[in-house]
Scaffold this motif. Sequence first.
Motif: not given
Length: 312
Positions: A276-285
């Motif tokens: 229920w919680t996105p908790n997103l971490h950017l790990i690349g492009v």
Amino acid sequence: SSLTTCFSQCYTALLRGSYDEGRIKVAFHVLLHPRCAMSEIELQKVAYDGIVEAMAWYTVAIDTSLANCDENRDKRFPDGGTGTLVKITKSNRERYFILTCKHVFRPNYDETKISFLLRSPDPMVSSPKSEMKNFPLNKINKTYMRKLTIKNRFYSNYLDDLALIEIDASRLIDEGYRFYSFPNDFQNLPNPQTEVYLLGFSRELYRLVSKDGGFGVFPYSANSLILPPADDLDSKFDVSKHFLIDYIENEDAVAPEGLSGCGIWYRTPSGRDNIWTPNLHLIGVQSACYKKKKFLKATKIERIIALMDTLN
């Protein structure tokens, strides 16, 4: 199974007129979803919708059509790619950027000829990809392409293929747009077979929407899996700088052209049922595609941090 082929998420830029400074550009939202009967899959769909909403708040379309003077480019379509709104804090000073690929926002481009498209505050709506070309324009939430004040630009080498475009973000902050903040202990690349997410703009999802050559552009979202490094790729793939994710092609997938510059996101499960919680971490492009292998290539977060460390 992967939901990569089940979802596409769209906010669309309506470009009226040919490529000139006076054209009007409108964005509208459509979110594709599978027709699922199983309650567990429906539960996952609700979680995925939340992840898409979170990614969309950070994601922008970059229109470089006027800035790109390459006579060999395909002028049947607008030119550009995708970027991510990020905030970088150094020496107690907050600075705001659009993170994208160097080949999307090239060093020789005239920044006054580049426009950006941000999402509307309205929730996403759902529709299959097959219906996009005929979706009634009067039933879509709209936003408009806009200029942003660019304060500075920072570039990596061409192998990393990264660009940090510093912007005046005061208006965007007042309007509620979100900028991703890099944690002090940034997320290293997860192990192969870990699920990741992306949202970007594919040339396949451009739609002709006016008699004078105006286009609508729909962004596409998918979840995918990190893959182990491959041995038989070209010299532009460096395992210390890049990683691969799978890109399954079927009726719901899109051509990867235009996705360049979009963020690759990893999620830390939490909340009720861990969904229920996105908790997103950017790990690349995302920066390239190996079509025959059905791989997307992305530049690792470590290279993004290295570029950030060069900021003056």
